[in-house]
Design a protein around this motif. Structure first.
Motif, PDB file in Angstrom:
ATOM      1  N   LEU A  25       0.751  -1.111  -0.065  1.00 12.16           N
ATOM      2  CA  LEU A  25       0.083   0.094   0.002  1.00 12.16           C
ATOM      3  C   LEU A  25       0.933   1.214  -0.175  1.00 12.16           C
ATOM      4  N   PHE A  26       2.125   0.980   0.863  1.00 13.56           N
ATOM      5  CA  PHE A  26       2.965   2.312   0.829  1.00 13.56           C
ATOM      6  C   PHE A  26       3.946   2.649  -0.092  1.00 13.56           C
ATOM      7  N   GLU A  27       4.333   1.345  -1.010  1.00 13.26           N
ATOM      8  CA  GLU A  27       5.358   1.552  -1.950  1.00 13.26           C
ATOM      9  C   GLU A  27       4.842   2.274  -3.135  1.00 13.26           C
ATOM     10  N   ILE A  28       6.038   2.860  -3.448  1.00 11.18           N
ATOM     11  CA  ILE A  28       5.837   3.841  -4.577  1.00 11.18           C
ATOM     12  C   ILE A  28       6.609   3.647  -6.011  1.00 11.18           C
ATOM     13  N   GLN A  29       7.261   2.302  -5.914  1.00  8.42           N
ATOM     14  CA  GLN A  29       8.378   2.250  -7.066  1.00  8.42           C
ATOM     15  C   GLN A  29       7.371   2.070  -8.274  1.00  8.42           C
ATOM     16  N   LYS A  30       6.026   1.735  -8.202  1.00  4.55           N
ATOM     17  CA  LYS A  30       5.299   1.526  -9.386  1.00  4.55           C
ATOM     18  C   LYS A  30       4.650   2.911 -10.011  1.00  4.55           C
ATOM     19  N   GLU A  31       4.644   3.903  -9.015  1.00  3.42           N
ATOM     20  CA  GLU A  31       4.156   5.159  -9.422  1.00  3.42           C
ATOM     21  C   GLU A  31       5.238   5.884 -10.342  1.00  3.42           C
ATOM     22  N   MET A  32       4.705   6.691 -11.094  1.00  2.00           N
ATOM     23  CA  MET A  32       5.420   7.360 -12.119  1.00  2.00           C
ATOM     24  C   MET A  32       5.153   8.691 -12.021  1.00  2.00           C
ATOM     25  N   ASP A 375      -5.390   7.570  -1.711  1.00  2.00           N
ATOM     26  CA  ASP A 375      -4.662   7.967  -0.635  1.00  2.00           C
ATOM     27  C   ASP A 375      -4.442   6.664   0.299  1.00  2.00           C
ATOM     28  N   PRO A 376      -3.204   6.416   0.444  1.00  2.00           N
ATOM     29  CA  PRO A 376      -2.661   5.402   0.951  1.00  2.00           C
ATOM     30  C   PRO A 376      -2.900   5.408   2.679  1.00  2.00           C
ATOM     31  N   PHE A 377      -2.874   6.565   3.168  1.00  2.00           N
ATOM     32  CA  PHE A 377      -3.019   7.219   4.412  1.00  2.00           C
ATOM     33  C   PHE A 377      -4.492   6.884   5.169  1.00  2.00           C
ATOM     34  N   PHE A 378      -5.360   6.402   4.126  1.00  2.00           N
ATOM     35  CA  PHE A 378      -6.587   6.165   4.683  1.00  2.00           C
ATOM     36  C   PHE A 378      -6.618   5.019   5.458  1.00  2.00           C
ATOM     37  N   VAL A 379      -7.574   4.937   6.654  1.00  2.00           N
ATOM     38  CA  VAL A 379      -7.107   3.704   7.303  1.00  2.00           C
ATOM     39  C   VAL A 379      -8.308   2.958   7.171  1.00  2.00           C
TER      40      VAL A 379
END
Lengths: 394, 131
Positions: A25-32, A375-379
Protein backbone atom coordinates in the motif's frame (compact mmCIF):
# COMPACT_ATOMS: atom_id res chain seq x y z
CA UNK A 1 29.47 -11.90 28.58
CA UNK A 2 30.66 -15.28 29.77
CA UNK A 3 29.57 -18.44 28.06
CA UNK A 4 26.20 -19.50 29.34
CA UNK A 5 25.68 -23.05 30.47
CA UNK A 6 23.16 -24.75 28.28
CA UNK A 7 20.97 -27.07 30.23
CA UNK A 8 19.97 -29.42 27.47
CA UNK A 9 16.88 -30.65 29.30
CA UNK A 10 15.40 -27.18 29.53
CA UNK A 11 16.21 -25.93 26.06
CA UNK A 12 13.97 -22.95 25.50
CA UNK A 13 12.42 -22.49 22.10
CA UNK A 14 11.44 -19.06 20.91
CA UNK A 15 7.78 -18.76 20.05
CA UNK A 16 6.85 -18.01 16.48
CA UNK A 17 4.07 -16.10 14.80
CA UNK A 18 2.67 -16.02 11.33
CA UNK A 19 3.71 -12.76 9.73
CA UNK A 20 1.91 -11.04 6.86
CA UNK A 21 2.78 -7.63 5.53
CA UNK A 22 0.56 -5.13 3.73
CA UNK A 23 3.26 -2.61 2.96
CA UNK A 24 2.55 -2.67 -0.80
CA UNK A 25 0.00 0.00 0.00
CA UNK A 26 2.83 2.36 0.86
CA UNK A 27 5.34 1.48 -1.82
CA UNK A 28 5.88 3.91 -4.66
CA UNK A 29 8.15 1.98 -7.02
CA UNK A 30 5.33 1.54 -9.50
CA UNK A 31 4.24 5.14 -9.37
CA UNK A 32 5.42 7.40 -12.13
CA UNK A 33 5.52 11.11 -11.62
CA UNK A 34 3.82 12.84 -14.51
CA UNK A 35 3.89 16.39 -13.27
CA UNK A 36 0.72 16.14 -11.20
CA UNK A 37 0.02 18.43 -8.30
CA UNK A 38 -1.51 17.69 -4.93
CA UNK A 39 -5.05 18.44 -6.10
CA UNK A 40 -5.25 14.81 -7.21
CA UNK A 41 -4.59 13.30 -3.80
CA UNK A 42 -7.02 15.73 -2.18
CA UNK A 43 -9.66 14.70 -4.70
CA UNK A 44 -9.04 11.01 -4.02
CA UNK A 45 -9.23 11.63 -0.27
CA UNK A 46 -12.40 13.70 -0.52
CA UNK A 47 -14.12 11.15 -2.72
CA UNK A 48 -13.17 8.23 -0.50
CA UNK A 49 -14.22 9.84 2.76
CA UNK A 50 -17.24 11.59 1.32
CA UNK A 51 -18.70 8.32 0.05
CA UNK A 52 -18.20 6.96 3.54
CA UNK A 53 -19.80 9.97 5.22
CA UNK A 54 -22.77 9.97 2.85
CA UNK A 55 -23.53 6.45 4.03
CA UNK A 56 -23.41 7.59 7.68
CA UNK A 57 -25.46 10.80 7.35
CA UNK A 58 -28.92 9.18 7.03
CA UNK A 59 -28.52 7.66 10.50
CA UNK A 60 -27.02 10.84 11.94
CA UNK A 61 -29.42 13.49 10.64
CA UNK A 62 -32.12 11.69 8.71
CA UNK A 63 -34.38 14.67 8.11
CA UNK A 64 -31.82 17.06 6.61
CA UNK A 65 -30.87 17.49 2.97
CA UNK A 66 -27.27 17.06 1.89
CA UNK A 67 -25.78 19.60 -0.44
CA UNK A 68 -22.46 20.78 -1.86
CA UNK A 69 -20.83 24.06 -0.92
CA UNK A 70 -22.14 25.84 -4.00
CA UNK A 71 -25.70 24.70 -3.33
CA UNK A 72 -25.84 26.36 0.09
CA UNK A 73 -28.70 28.78 0.57
CA UNK A 74 -29.13 31.41 3.25
CA UNK A 75 -30.98 30.14 6.25
CA UNK A 76 -31.50 26.65 4.88
CA UNK A 77 -30.42 24.02 7.38
CA UNK A 78 -28.50 21.25 5.71
CA UNK A 79 -25.52 18.93 5.87
CA UNK A 80 -22.43 19.60 3.83
CA UNK A 81 -19.33 17.41 3.40
CA UNK A 82 -15.91 18.71 2.51
CA UNK A 83 -12.24 19.03 3.37
CA UNK A 84 -11.25 21.33 6.20
CA UNK A 85 -8.67 24.01 5.60
CA UNK A 86 -7.26 25.89 8.56
CA UNK A 87 -6.07 29.37 7.84
CA UNK A 88 -3.22 30.03 10.25
CA UNK A 89 -1.61 33.38 10.75
CA UNK A 90 1.63 32.01 12.11
CA UNK A 91 2.09 29.20 9.65
CA UNK A 92 5.40 29.75 7.92
CA UNK A 93 5.07 30.57 4.26
CA UNK A 94 7.87 30.76 1.76
CA UNK A 95 6.38 34.02 0.55
CA UNK A 96 7.17 35.72 3.86
CA UNK A 97 10.75 36.07 2.69
CA UNK A 98 9.61 38.29 -0.12
CA UNK A 99 6.97 40.38 1.60
CA UNK A 100 7.90 44.03 1.87
CA UNK A 101 6.45 44.64 5.27
CA UNK A 102 8.19 42.96 8.15
CA UNK A 103 5.26 41.31 9.87
CA UNK A 104 5.07 40.20 13.46
CA UNK A 105 6.06 36.60 12.71
CA UNK A 106 9.17 35.80 14.69
CA UNK A 107 12.22 34.53 12.87
CA UNK A 108 12.72 31.73 15.37
CA UNK A 109 10.34 28.89 14.63
CA UNK A 110 7.91 28.41 17.48
CA UNK A 111 7.14 24.88 18.45
CA UNK A 112 3.48 25.34 17.73
CA UNK A 113 1.98 27.62 15.11
CA UNK A 114 -1.43 28.08 16.63
CA UNK A 115 -3.00 31.47 17.15
CA UNK A 116 -6.36 32.55 18.56
CA UNK A 117 -7.25 34.05 15.17
CA UNK A 118 -7.03 30.76 13.27
CA UNK A 119 -10.03 30.16 11.06
CA UNK A 120 -11.52 27.07 9.53
CA UNK A 121 -12.81 26.83 5.99
CA UNK A 122 -14.69 23.98 4.35
CA UNK A 123 -13.87 23.12 0.75
CA UNK A 124 -15.12 20.76 -1.94
CA UNK A 125 -14.90 20.77 -5.74
CA UNK A 126 -17.53 23.43 -6.09
CA UNK A 127 -16.21 26.01 -3.65
CA UNK A 128 -15.26 26.93 -0.14
CA UNK A 129 -17.05 28.53 2.76
CA UNK A 130 -15.83 30.02 6.05
CA UNK A 131 -16.95 28.19 9.14
CA UNK A 132 -18.31 29.93 12.19
CA UNK A 133 -19.79 28.85 15.46
CA UNK A 134 -18.62 27.39 18.72
CA UNK A 135 -19.26 23.78 17.78
CA UNK A 136 -16.06 23.61 15.80
CA UNK A 137 -12.84 24.41 17.65
CA UNK A 138 -10.01 25.51 15.39
CA UNK A 139 -7.52 24.24 17.94
CA UNK A 140 -8.63 20.67 17.44
CA UNK A 141 -8.87 20.49 13.67
CA UNK A 142 -6.19 20.73 10.99
CA UNK A 143 -6.11 21.08 7.23
CA UNK A 144 -6.91 17.93 5.33
CA UNK A 145 -9.62 16.28 7.42
CA UNK A 146 -12.87 15.39 5.69
CA UNK A 147 -15.96 15.91 7.83
CA UNK A 148 -19.71 16.32 7.52
CA UNK A 149 -21.13 19.51 9.02
CA UNK A 150 -24.67 20.29 10.02
CA UNK A 151 -25.59 23.96 10.00
CA UNK A 152 -26.86 26.79 7.86
CA UNK A 153 -25.50 29.64 5.81
CA UNK A 154 -25.56 33.04 7.53
CA UNK A 155 -26.28 36.43 6.01
CA UNK A 156 -22.60 37.17 5.86
CA UNK A 157 -22.09 34.16 3.59
CA UNK A 158 -20.40 32.03 6.21
CA UNK A 159 -21.56 28.66 7.43
CA UNK A 160 -22.70 28.48 11.03
CA UNK A 161 -21.87 25.03 12.32
CA UNK A 162 -24.17 23.28 14.75
CA UNK A 163 -22.87 19.76 14.68
CA UNK A 164 -19.96 17.76 13.27
CA UNK A 165 -19.61 14.20 12.10
CA UNK A 166 -16.18 12.54 11.70
CA UNK A 167 -15.70 9.43 9.63
CA UNK A 168 -15.50 7.56 12.91
CA UNK A 169 -13.51 4.55 13.93
CA UNK A 170 -13.07 2.07 11.13
CA UNK A 171 -14.54 -1.41 11.59
CA UNK A 172 -12.24 -3.83 13.31
CA UNK A 173 -11.90 -7.43 12.34
CA UNK A 174 -12.55 -9.48 15.41
CA UNK A 175 -9.53 -10.53 17.39
CA UNK A 176 -8.73 -14.17 16.93
CA UNK A 177 -9.52 -16.41 19.87
CA UNK A 178 -6.72 -16.41 22.36
CA UNK A 179 -4.64 -19.50 21.94
CA UNK A 180 -3.65 -19.33 25.58
CA UNK A 181 0.00 -18.51 25.23
CA UNK A 182 1.35 -14.98 25.57
CA UNK A 183 3.50 -13.60 22.83
CA UNK A 184 5.31 -10.30 22.92
CA UNK A 185 6.36 -7.73 20.37
CA UNK A 186 9.16 -5.31 21.14
CA UNK A 187 8.85 -1.76 19.81
CA UNK A 188 11.96 0.40 19.80
CA UNK A 189 12.51 3.83 18.30
CA UNK A 190 14.96 6.70 18.38
CA UNK A 191 18.09 4.57 18.76
CA UNK A 192 20.06 7.39 17.09
CA UNK A 193 23.21 5.37 16.69
CA UNK A 194 26.03 7.77 15.94
CA UNK A 195 24.66 10.67 17.92
CA UNK A 196 26.36 12.06 20.99
CA UNK A 197 23.53 10.96 23.25
CA UNK A 198 23.41 7.34 22.19
CA UNK A 199 25.08 4.81 24.43
CA UNK A 200 26.24 1.63 22.71
CA UNK A 201 26.22 -0.23 26.01
CA UNK A 202 22.54 0.43 26.46
CA UNK A 203 21.77 -0.87 23.00
CA UNK A 204 23.91 -3.93 23.65
CA UNK A 205 21.99 -4.53 26.87
CA UNK A 206 18.75 -4.44 24.94
CA UNK A 207 20.08 -6.86 22.34
CA UNK A 208 21.29 -9.25 25.03
CA UNK A 209 17.98 -9.14 26.81
CA UNK A 210 15.95 -9.79 23.67
CA UNK A 211 18.17 -12.59 22.46
CA UNK A 212 18.05 -14.30 25.83
CA UNK A 213 21.64 -13.90 26.82
CA UNK A 214 20.76 -12.24 30.09
CA UNK A 215 19.32 -13.39 33.32
CA UNK A 216 18.30 -16.69 34.73
CA UNK A 217 15.86 -19.18 33.31
CA UNK A 218 12.84 -17.14 34.24
CA UNK A 219 14.19 -14.11 32.40
CA UNK A 220 15.12 -16.22 29.45
CA UNK A 221 11.71 -17.79 29.25
CA UNK A 222 10.18 -14.33 29.12
CA UNK A 223 12.59 -13.43 26.34
CA UNK A 224 11.61 -16.60 24.51
CA UNK A 225 8.07 -15.28 24.29
CA UNK A 226 9.14 -12.33 22.19
CA UNK A 227 8.18 -13.06 18.61
CA UNK A 228 8.92 -9.82 16.78
CA UNK A 229 11.03 -6.69 17.11
CA UNK A 230 9.92 -3.51 15.35
CA UNK A 231 12.30 -0.58 15.12
CA UNK A 232 10.17 2.47 14.51
CA UNK A 233 12.50 5.00 12.99
CA UNK A 234 15.41 7.30 13.76
CA UNK A 235 17.87 4.47 14.10
CA UNK A 236 20.86 6.47 12.99
CA UNK A 237 21.99 10.00 13.29
CA UNK A 238 24.27 11.02 10.47
CA UNK A 239 26.68 13.84 11.41
CA UNK A 240 25.01 16.73 9.66
CA UNK A 241 27.97 19.03 9.98
CA UNK A 242 29.64 17.10 7.19
CA UNK A 243 26.79 17.64 4.78
CA UNK A 244 27.43 21.25 3.87
CA UNK A 245 27.42 20.90 0.12
CA UNK A 246 31.14 20.56 -0.33
CA UNK A 247 33.05 17.53 -1.52
CA UNK A 248 33.78 15.08 1.24
CA UNK A 249 37.29 14.04 2.05
CA UNK A 250 37.73 10.30 2.20
CA UNK A 251 38.04 10.28 5.98
CA UNK A 252 34.80 12.23 6.20
CA UNK A 253 33.12 9.71 3.95
CA UNK A 254 33.92 6.94 6.36
CA UNK A 255 32.66 9.06 9.25
CA UNK A 256 29.38 9.45 7.40
CA UNK A 257 28.83 5.73 7.14
CA UNK A 258 30.08 4.83 10.63
CA UNK A 259 26.68 5.00 12.34
CA UNK A 260 25.04 2.71 9.81
CA UNK A 261 27.85 0.17 10.12
CA UNK A 262 27.56 0.22 13.87
CA UNK A 263 23.81 -0.24 13.63
CA UNK A 264 24.23 -3.15 11.24
CA UNK A 265 26.50 -4.98 13.64
CA UNK A 266 23.94 -4.75 16.40
CA UNK A 267 21.01 -5.55 14.14
CA UNK A 268 22.79 -8.67 12.92
CA UNK A 269 22.78 -9.96 16.47
CA UNK A 270 19.05 -9.37 16.75
CA UNK A 271 18.22 -10.74 13.31
CA UNK A 272 20.15 -13.92 14.07
CA UNK A 273 17.64 -14.86 16.72
CA UNK A 274 14.34 -13.08 16.13
CA UNK A 275 12.35 -11.56 13.25
CA UNK A 276 13.16 -7.90 12.93
CA UNK A 277 11.32 -5.10 11.11
CA UNK A 278 13.10 -1.80 10.61
CA UNK A 279 11.21 1.32 9.56
CA UNK A 280 12.78 4.57 8.37
CA UNK A 281 12.27 7.72 10.40
CA UNK A 282 12.87 11.40 9.98
CA UNK A 283 16.62 11.16 10.47
CA UNK A 284 17.21 7.97 8.54
CA UNK A 285 18.68 7.70 5.04
CA UNK A 286 15.37 7.30 3.26
CA UNK A 287 13.23 9.72 1.28
CA UNK A 288 11.85 12.77 3.03
CA UNK A 289 8.20 12.63 2.04
CA UNK A 290 5.72 10.10 3.32
CA UNK A 291 5.27 7.24 2.67
CA UNK A 292 8.96 6.66 3.35
CA UNK A 293 10.38 3.78 1.39
CA UNK A 294 12.21 0.86 3.01
CA UNK A 295 15.88 1.39 3.87
CA UNK A 296 18.00 -0.22 1.22
CA UNK A 297 19.38 -3.69 1.89
CA UNK A 298 22.89 -2.64 0.93
CA UNK A 299 23.00 -0.49 4.08
CA UNK A 300 22.77 -3.63 6.14
CA UNK A 301 25.15 -6.15 4.61
CA UNK A 302 25.28 -8.21 7.77
CA UNK A 303 21.63 -8.26 8.81
CA UNK A 304 20.09 -8.60 5.38
CA UNK A 305 21.73 -11.99 5.02
CA UNK A 306 19.10 -13.27 7.44
CA UNK A 307 15.59 -13.87 6.21
CA UNK A 308 14.32 -12.65 9.56
CA UNK A 309 15.47 -9.15 8.65
CA UNK A 310 12.80 -7.05 6.94
CA UNK A 311 13.16 -3.48 5.82
CA UNK A 312 9.74 -1.83 5.91
CA UNK A 313 8.00 1.34 4.84
CA UNK A 314 6.88 4.14 7.10
CA UNK A 315 3.90 3.86 7.82
CA UNK A 316 4.03 0.13 8.42
CA UNK A 317 1.09 -2.23 8.29
CA UNK A 318 1.45 -5.90 9.17
CA UNK A 319 -0.29 -8.81 10.83
CA UNK A 320 1.04 -11.28 13.34
CA UNK A 321 -1.20 -14.29 13.87
CA UNK A 322 -4.02 -12.21 12.39
CA UNK A 323 -3.55 -9.40 14.90
CA UNK A 324 -3.33 -6.19 12.89
CA UNK A 325 -0.52 -3.71 13.62
CA UNK A 326 -0.34 -0.25 12.12
CA UNK A 327 2.11 2.50 12.96
CA UNK A 328 4.46 5.25 11.93
CA UNK A 329 7.79 6.65 13.02
CA UNK A 330 6.12 9.71 14.47
CA UNK A 331 6.16 12.33 11.72
CA UNK A 332 2.37 12.42 11.43
CA UNK A 333 1.80 12.98 15.15
CA UNK A 334 4.63 15.49 15.41
CA UNK A 335 3.07 17.48 12.61
CA UNK A 336 -0.35 17.42 14.26
CA UNK A 337 1.29 18.75 17.39
CA UNK A 338 2.60 21.76 15.50
CA UNK A 339 -0.78 22.74 14.13
CA UNK A 340 -3.29 21.73 16.77
CA UNK A 341 -3.43 20.92 20.44
CA UNK A 342 -4.48 18.03 22.60
CA UNK A 343 -3.86 16.99 26.17
CA UNK A 344 -1.36 14.32 25.18
CA UNK A 345 0.01 12.41 22.20
CA UNK A 346 -2.46 9.59 22.70
CA UNK A 347 -5.26 12.01 22.03
CA UNK A 348 -3.68 12.94 18.70
CA UNK A 349 -3.47 9.27 17.84
CA UNK A 350 -7.09 8.77 18.82
CA UNK A 351 -8.07 11.63 16.57
CA UNK A 352 -6.27 10.19 13.57
CA UNK A 353 -8.23 6.99 14.02
CA UNK A 354 -11.51 8.84 14.41
CA UNK A 355 -10.80 10.89 11.31
CA UNK A 356 -9.85 7.61 9.69
CA UNK A 357 -6.72 9.11 8.26
CA UNK A 358 -3.12 8.57 9.41
CA UNK A 359 -1.71 11.87 8.28
CA UNK A 360 -4.34 14.51 7.47
CA UNK A 361 -1.77 17.29 7.34
CA UNK A 362 -0.06 15.61 4.38
CA UNK A 363 0.52 17.13 1.86
CA UNK A 364 -0.19 20.54 3.37
CA UNK A 365 2.58 20.71 5.95
CA UNK A 366 3.90 17.17 5.87
CA UNK A 367 5.83 15.99 2.83
CA UNK A 368 3.87 13.50 0.77
CA UNK A 369 4.09 11.78 -2.60
CA UNK A 370 1.49 13.21 -5.04
CA UNK A 371 -0.67 10.13 -5.58
CA UNK A 372 -3.28 10.48 -8.28
CA UNK A 373 -5.71 7.67 -7.81
CA UNK A 374 -5.57 6.74 -4.15
CA UNK A 375 -4.78 7.97 -0.68
CA UNK A 376 -2.75 5.29 1.10
CA UNK A 377 -3.08 6.98 4.50
CA UNK A 378 -6.76 6.18 4.67
CA UNK A 379 -7.28 3.66 7.45
CA UNK A 380 -9.22 0.83 5.91
CA UNK A 381 -9.81 -1.29 8.96
CA UNK A 382 -9.01 -0.53 12.56
CA UNK A 383 -5.71 -1.97 13.70
CA UNK A 384 -5.58 -3.98 16.89
CA UNK A 385 -2.32 -2.30 17.80
CA UNK A 386 -1.61 1.27 16.74
CA UNK A 387 1.91 2.51 17.40
CA UNK A 388 3.81 5.74 16.90
CA UNK A 389 7.57 6.01 17.34
CA UNK A 390 9.89 8.70 18.58
CA UNK A 391 7.60 10.45 21.02
CA UNK A 392 8.66 12.15 24.22
CA UNK A 393 7.50 9.73 26.81
CA UNK A 394 5.78 6.43 27.01
CA UNK B 1 -23.98 35.39 -36.10
CA UNK B 2 -24.98 33.38 -39.13
CA UNK B 3 -23.78 35.94 -41.64
CA UNK B 4 -20.43 36.59 -39.98
CA UNK B 5 -19.80 32.90 -39.76
CA UNK B 6 -19.73 32.79 -43.49
CA UNK B 7 -17.18 35.61 -43.49
CA UNK B 8 -14.96 33.93 -40.95
CA UNK B 9 -14.98 30.73 -42.86
CA UNK B 10 -13.83 32.48 -45.94
CA UNK B 11 -11.32 34.66 -44.15
CA UNK B 12 -9.93 32.01 -41.88
CA UNK B 13 -6.90 30.08 -43.04
CA UNK B 14 -8.12 26.95 -44.79
CA UNK B 15 -6.53 23.56 -44.55
CA UNK B 16 -3.65 23.27 -47.02
CA UNK B 17 -5.19 20.54 -49.11
CA UNK B 18 -8.28 22.55 -49.86
CA UNK B 19 -6.63 25.67 -51.18
CA UNK B 20 -4.91 28.94 -50.46
CA UNK B 21 -5.30 31.40 -47.68
CA UNK B 22 -8.13 33.52 -48.92
CA UNK B 23 -10.42 32.84 -51.80
CA UNK B 24 -10.88 35.74 -54.23
CA UNK B 25 -14.57 36.00 -53.47
CA UNK B 26 -13.79 36.72 -49.85
CA UNK B 27 -11.54 39.73 -50.52
CA UNK B 28 -14.06 42.56 -50.30
CA UNK B 29 -15.48 41.04 -47.15
CA UNK B 30 -11.97 40.56 -45.83
CA UNK B 31 -11.75 44.12 -44.51
CA UNK B 32 -14.96 43.84 -42.58
CA UNK B 33 -14.12 40.52 -41.10
CA UNK B 34 -10.58 41.56 -40.16
CA UNK B 35 -11.93 44.22 -37.85
CA UNK B 36 -14.49 41.86 -36.43
CA UNK B 37 -11.89 39.17 -36.06
CA UNK B 38 -9.85 41.34 -33.70
CA UNK B 39 -12.80 41.55 -31.37
CA UNK B 40 -13.70 37.93 -31.51
CA UNK B 41 -10.58 36.02 -32.51
CA UNK B 42 -11.07 33.17 -30.01
CA UNK B 43 -14.14 32.13 -31.91
CA UNK B 44 -12.07 31.19 -34.94
CA UNK B 45 -10.88 28.01 -33.37
CA UNK B 46 -14.36 27.22 -32.23
CA UNK B 47 -16.25 27.41 -35.44
CA UNK B 48 -13.65 26.00 -37.73
CA UNK B 49 -14.53 22.75 -39.32
CA UNK B 50 -18.02 22.35 -37.96
CA UNK B 51 -21.32 23.79 -39.00
CA UNK B 52 -23.40 22.85 -36.01
CA UNK B 53 -24.54 25.60 -33.68
CA UNK B 54 -22.04 25.95 -30.88
CA UNK B 55 -23.24 25.51 -27.32
CA UNK B 56 -22.68 28.58 -25.11
CA UNK B 57 -20.04 26.80 -23.03
CA UNK B 58 -17.69 26.88 -25.99
CA UNK B 59 -17.08 30.60 -25.88
CA UNK B 60 -15.31 30.29 -22.56
CA UNK B 61 -12.46 28.31 -24.09
CA UNK B 62 -10.31 31.33 -24.53
CA UNK B 63 -7.10 29.68 -25.58
CA UNK B 64 -6.07 29.88 -29.20
CA UNK B 65 -6.13 26.45 -30.75
CA UNK B 66 -2.70 25.72 -32.12
CA UNK B 67 -3.84 22.56 -33.84
CA UNK B 68 -5.84 23.16 -36.96
CA UNK B 69 -7.79 19.95 -36.54
CA UNK B 70 -10.32 20.11 -33.77
CA UNK B 71 -13.43 18.04 -34.18
CA UNK B 72 -16.37 16.86 -32.20
CA UNK B 73 -14.46 13.90 -30.72
CA UNK B 74 -12.03 16.32 -29.16
CA UNK B 75 -14.99 18.35 -27.95
CA UNK B 76 -16.43 15.35 -26.13
CA UNK B 77 -13.04 14.70 -24.54
CA UNK B 78 -12.65 18.34 -23.50
CA UNK B 79 -16.02 18.29 -21.81
CA UNK B 80 -14.83 15.19 -19.95
CA UNK B 81 -11.69 17.08 -18.89
CA UNK B 82 -13.69 20.01 -17.63
CA UNK B 83 -16.20 18.00 -15.62
CA UNK B 84 -15.36 18.52 -11.96
CA UNK B 85 -17.14 15.37 -10.82
CA UNK B 86 -14.19 13.28 -12.01
CA UNK B 87 -11.62 15.45 -10.28
CA UNK B 88 -8.83 17.67 -11.56
CA UNK B 89 -7.56 16.86 -15.03
CA UNK B 90 -4.07 18.41 -14.89
CA UNK B 91 -1.14 16.07 -14.47
CA UNK B 92 -2.94 12.90 -15.53
CA UNK B 93 -3.46 11.31 -18.89
CA UNK B 94 -7.11 11.23 -19.96
CA UNK B 95 -7.24 7.46 -19.92
CA UNK B 96 -5.74 7.30 -16.41
CA UNK B 97 -8.34 9.78 -15.25
CA UNK B 98 -11.10 7.76 -16.87
CA UNK B 99 -9.80 4.58 -15.18
CA UNK B 100 -9.71 6.35 -11.85
CA UNK B 101 -13.25 7.64 -12.27
CA UNK B 102 -14.36 4.14 -13.23
CA UNK B 103 -12.74 2.45 -10.24
CA UNK B 104 -14.24 5.07 -7.93
CA UNK B 105 -17.68 4.18 -9.20
CA UNK B 106 -18.33 7.57 -10.75
CA UNK B 107 -19.68 6.05 -13.97
CA UNK B 108 -17.76 8.06 -16.56
CA UNK B 109 -19.29 8.09 -20.07
CA UNK B 110 -18.44 5.06 -22.16
CA UNK B 111 -17.96 6.90 -25.41
CA UNK B 112 -15.03 8.75 -23.83
CA UNK B 113 -13.38 5.39 -23.17
CA UNK B 114 -14.09 4.29 -26.71
CA UNK B 115 -12.53 7.43 -28.13
CA UNK B 116 -9.47 7.20 -25.95
CA UNK B 117 -8.78 3.59 -26.70
CA UNK B 118 -9.72 3.64 -30.37
CA UNK B 119 -9.65 6.86 -32.34
CA UNK B 120 -6.57 9.04 -32.68
CA UNK B 121 -7.64 11.35 -29.91
CA UNK B 122 -5.19 13.28 -27.78
CA UNK B 123 -4.23 11.28 -24.74
CA UNK B 124 -3.34 14.31 -22.67
CA UNK B 125 -5.78 16.73 -21.14
CA UNK B 126 -6.80 20.08 -22.53
CA UNK B 127 -4.34 22.08 -20.46
CA UNK B 128 -1.34 19.84 -20.96
CA UNK B 129 1.71 21.88 -21.86
CA UNK B 130 -0.27 25.12 -21.68
CA UNK B 131 -0.36 25.70 -17.93
Amino acid sequence: MGAMEVDSENLLQRKQSLYQTSDELFEIQKEMYRGQQYSQIYFARLHLLRTLLYSLIPTWKPHLPVCTVLELEKGKECVVVGTIYKHMKLKPSVLDEYSKKRSATPLVKPHNFMHPDDQLVLEDESGRVKLRGTALLPSVYVTGIVVALHGKETDAGDFLVEDILDAGLPPQIELPLKSGEDKYVVFVSGLSVGSSSSNPLQFQLLVDHITGHLGDEKEQSIAAQIVQVVIAGNSVEVPHGLLNGQNLASKDQSRLSEPIKELDILLTQIAASIPLDIMPGHNDPSNFSLPQQPLHRCLFPGSSAYNTFRSCTNPHLFELDNVRFLGTSGQNIDDLEKYSEAKDKLEFMERTLKWRHLAPTAPNTLGCYPFTDRDPFFVESCPHVYFVGNQDNY
Amino acid sequence: MASTRGDMKGFFRQRKKSGGIAKPSAKPKGKVSSSSSKKSSPNHSVTFGSDIAQPPAFVSHGSVNLNDYYDENEEVLRQFDMNMVYGPCLGMSRLARWERANSMGLDPPEDVERLLKGAKASSECLWDGRV
